[in-house]
Design an enzyme around this catalytic site. Structure first.
Site, PDB file in Angstrom:
ATOM      1  N   GLY A  12       0.718  -1.220  -0.134  1.00 23.18           N
ATOM      2  CA  GLY A  12       0.119  -0.101   0.253  1.00 23.18           C
ATOM      3  C   GLY A  12       1.085   1.299  -0.086  1.00 23.18           C
ATOM      4  O   GLY A  12       0.423   2.308   0.844  1.00 23.18           O
ATOM      5  N   GLY A  15      -0.664   4.648  -1.370  1.00 20.95           N
ATOM      6  CA  GLY A  15      -1.760   5.010  -0.524  1.00 20.95           C
ATOM      7  C   GLY A  15      -1.386   6.715  -0.127  1.00 20.95           C
ATOM      8  O   GLY A  15      -0.129   6.682   0.277  1.00 20.95           O
ATOM      9  N   GLN A  16      -2.331   6.612   0.931  1.00 25.75           N
ATOM     10  CA  GLN A  16      -2.542   8.386   1.547  1.00 25.75           C
ATOM     11  C   GLN A  16      -1.082   8.083   2.718  1.00 25.75           C
ATOM     12  O   GLN A  16      -0.379   9.063   2.767  1.00 25.75           O
ATOM     13  CB  GLN A  16      -3.465   8.451   2.330  1.00 25.75           C
ATOM     14  CG  GLN A  16      -3.258  10.645   2.930  1.00 25.75           C
ATOM     15  CD  GLN A  16      -4.452  10.447   4.191  1.00 25.75           C
ATOM     16  OE1 GLN A  16      -5.114   9.506   4.622  1.00 25.75           O
ATOM     17  NE2 GLN A  16      -4.739  11.510   4.202  1.00 25.75           N
ATOM     18  N   ASP A  57      -0.389  -8.128  -5.940  1.00 28.80           N
ATOM     19  CA  ASP A  57      -1.617  -8.125  -5.004  1.00 28.80           C
ATOM     20  C   ASP A  57      -1.566  -8.665  -3.627  1.00 28.80           C
ATOM     21  O   ASP A  57      -1.383  -9.920  -3.852  1.00 28.80           O
ATOM     22  CB  ASP A  57      -2.025  -8.760  -6.145  1.00 28.80           C
ATOM     23  CG  ASP A  57      -3.625  -9.162  -5.805  1.00 28.80           C
ATOM     24  OD1 ASP A  57      -4.381  -8.583  -4.369  1.00 28.80           O
ATOM     25  OD2 ASP A  57      -4.626  -9.801  -6.221  1.00 28.80           O
ATOM     26  N   TYR A 147     -15.005  -2.590   7.735  1.00 23.95           N
ATOM     27  CA  TYR A 147     -13.890  -1.915   7.506  1.00 23.95           C
ATOM     28  C   TYR A 147     -13.259  -2.750   8.681  1.00 23.95           C
ATOM     29  O   TYR A 147     -12.504  -3.111   9.037  1.00 23.95           O
ATOM     30  CB  TYR A 147     -13.843  -0.807   7.052  1.00 23.95           C
ATOM     31  CG  TYR A 147     -12.810   0.131   7.658  1.00 23.95           C
ATOM     32  CD1 TYR A 147     -11.661  -0.545   6.438  1.00 23.95           C
ATOM     33  CD2 TYR A 147     -12.555   1.108   8.078  1.00 23.95           C
ATOM     34  CE1 TYR A 147      -9.949   0.093   6.758  1.00 23.95           C
ATOM     35  CE2 TYR A 147     -11.600   1.790   8.339  1.00 23.95           C
ATOM     36  CZ  TYR A 147     -10.116   1.026   7.872  1.00 23.95           C
ATOM     37  OH  TYR A 147      -9.122   1.786   7.721  1.00 23.95           O
ATOM     38  N   LYS A 151     -10.936  -4.465  10.590  1.00 27.39           N
ATOM     39  CA  LYS A 151      -9.780  -4.451  11.819  1.00 27.39           C
ATOM     40  C   LYS A 151     -10.166  -5.153  13.210  1.00 27.39           C
ATOM     41  O   LYS A 151      -8.825  -4.919  13.514  1.00 27.39           O
ATOM     42  CB  LYS A 151      -9.963  -2.704  11.304  1.00 27.39           C
ATOM     43  CG  LYS A 151      -9.338  -1.486  10.398  1.00 27.39           C
ATOM     44  CD  LYS A 151      -7.843  -2.579  10.272  1.00 27.39           C
ATOM     45  CE  LYS A 151      -7.611  -1.764   8.794  1.00 27.39           C
ATOM     46  NZ  LYS A 151      -5.779  -1.990   8.500  1.00 27.39           N
ATOM     47  N   ILE A 177      -6.464  10.882   8.557  1.00 30.62           N
ATOM     48  CA  ILE A 177      -5.047  11.345   8.781  1.00 30.62           C
ATOM     49  C   ILE A 177      -5.242  12.231   7.513  1.00 30.62           C
ATOM     50  O   ILE A 177      -5.839  12.549   6.716  1.00 30.62           O
ATOM     51  CB  ILE A 177      -4.181  10.141   8.400  1.00 30.62           C
ATOM     52  CG1 ILE A 177      -4.071   9.244   9.332  1.00 30.62           C
ATOM     53  CG2 ILE A 177      -2.259  11.020   8.530  1.00 30.62           C
ATOM     54  CD1 ILE A 177      -3.202   9.058  10.509  1.00 30.62           C
TER      55      ILE A 177
HETATM   56  C1  AKB Z   1     -11.546   5.416   7.080  1.00 31.29           C
HETATM   57  O1  AKB Z   1     -11.815   7.161   7.076  1.00 31.29           O
HETATM   58  O2  AKB Z   1     -12.034   4.866   6.951  1.00 31.29           O
HETATM   59  C2  AKB Z   1     -10.318   5.901   7.241  1.00 31.29           C
HETATM   60  C3  AKB Z   1      -9.493   5.330   9.137  1.00 31.29           C
HETATM   61  C4  AKB Z   1     -10.289   6.396   9.751  1.00 31.29           C
HETATM   62  O3  AKB Z   1      -9.436   4.347   9.265  1.00 31.29           O
HETATM   63  N1  AKB Z   1      -9.623   7.433   7.398  1.00 31.29           N
END
Ligand code: AKB
Length: 324
Positions: A12, A15-16, A57, A147, A151, A177
């Protein structure tokens, strides 16, 4: 004897966070010792020209392993993930990328007896059944997004590899972030970055959460510091491993807009909440990061005023040069 970090693979990396973290790691460990990887997006010239880069990948073990073997990798910084907004639009893909990716990385690290793996987590682990003010580090984790589910599972999986296989796995829960180099993609906290770009370019912004929405955020220099400080901490000093909350700055969307207005008095912000409002409402307003402070000395440097000034200085200069 604990192995030393010598050759790092960053997933990654386009990414940001990955794009800036990779450059900081190259500064510390040497350009050729930090191998950057991405899925599809072309790397910036700074990333591509400062060290090795590959497209991989993370859902394929072979794809990751090929680079590990080629460069004799002993540490993986696993930043590749689908974020909360995109994850809600495609929950199955979110599960596959986030869980298969993490499992592949952990299995490879275990099989190659690596020195360390870093797998970031997020504010998204929190949800139902917990106070959203000063949310404790160790508490009920019942997220409402796919998500967040990945996590929480990721944190548990990483801790399992520490306990079961003695692998050195570490992780920190990032807040939103804020940065001026690479745009975030598909998160709920993206408004706190987009507002700066639109303020500088157009003098106005339409925010996708309500003005009273408060979330923990962090400026990129603090994010890089937190990540590298955790990587450098002696393993024996850690009681937690994959679930360190790291606090930065909590503010509402309106407080951010008002801070920008101090520098750009004509700036106007409108609020049109979309599906991401429910996600933001399920996450803490403020959170407690005592374990990170006690176990490896975490302390952020930026507050709302200094972060806002820095962001606007960088973006205004880039805008004036016609590069925004
Ligand atoms: C999101 O907004 O999904 C991410 C995070 C807080 O993990 N920036």
């Amino acid at each position: 004897m604990k192995k030393e970090i010598q050759k790092i693979l960053v997933t990654g990396a386009v990414g940001q966070i990955g794009s800036e973290l990779t450059l900081a790691l190259r500064e510390k460990y040497g350009s050729d010792n930090v191998v950057a990887t991405g899925r599809k997006t072309e790397p910036s010239p700074a990333l591509r020209d400062s060290g090795p880069f590959y497209f991989i990948d993370v859902m394929s073990r072979e794809s990751v392993e090929e680079v590990v073997k080629k460069h004799d990798i002993d540490t993986i910084v696993h930043m590749a993930a689908l974020l909360s907004g995109v994850g809600e639009k495609n929950p199955e893909l979110c599960w596959k990328v986030n869980m298969d990716g993490t499992m592949n990385v952990l299995n490879i690290a275990r099989d190659y007896e690596m020195a360390q793996v870093l797998v970031p987590s997020s504010i998204a682990v929190f949800g139902k059944g917990v106070s959203l003010d000063n949310t404790p580090n160790d508490t009920v984790l019942k997220p409402t997004t796919m998500y967040g589910v990945t996590k929480v599972c990721g944190e548990l999986l990483c801790d399992y590899y520490v306990d079961k296989f003695g692998l050195d796995v570490r992780g920190l829960r990032y807040p939103g972030i804020i940065s001026a180099e690479t745009l975030p993609g598909g998160g709920t906290t993206d408004y706190a970055v987009a507002i700066f770009y639109d303020a500088v370019k157009y003098g106005k912004y339409t925010c996708f959460v309500r003005e009273d929405t408060m979330l923990p955020m962090m400026y990129m220099p603090d994010c890089i510091k937190a990540t590298m400080d955790l990587m450098a901490a002696p393993f024996d000093s850690l009681k937690h491993h994959s679930d360190f909350t790291v606090d930065g700055i909590s503010f509402t969307a309106k407080e951010l807009a008002d801070e920008i207005k101090k520098h750009l008095p004509h700036f106007e912000c409108a609020y049109e909440p979309d599906f991401r409002q429910a996600i933001a409402d399920s996450w803490p307003n403020t959170w407690d990061d005592t374990p990170a402070r006690e176990e490896w000395g975490w302390k952020p440097a930026y507050d709302l005023a200094s972060m806002t000034k820095d962001m606007l200085d960088i973006l205004s200069k880039r805008h004036a040069a016609g590069k925004l």
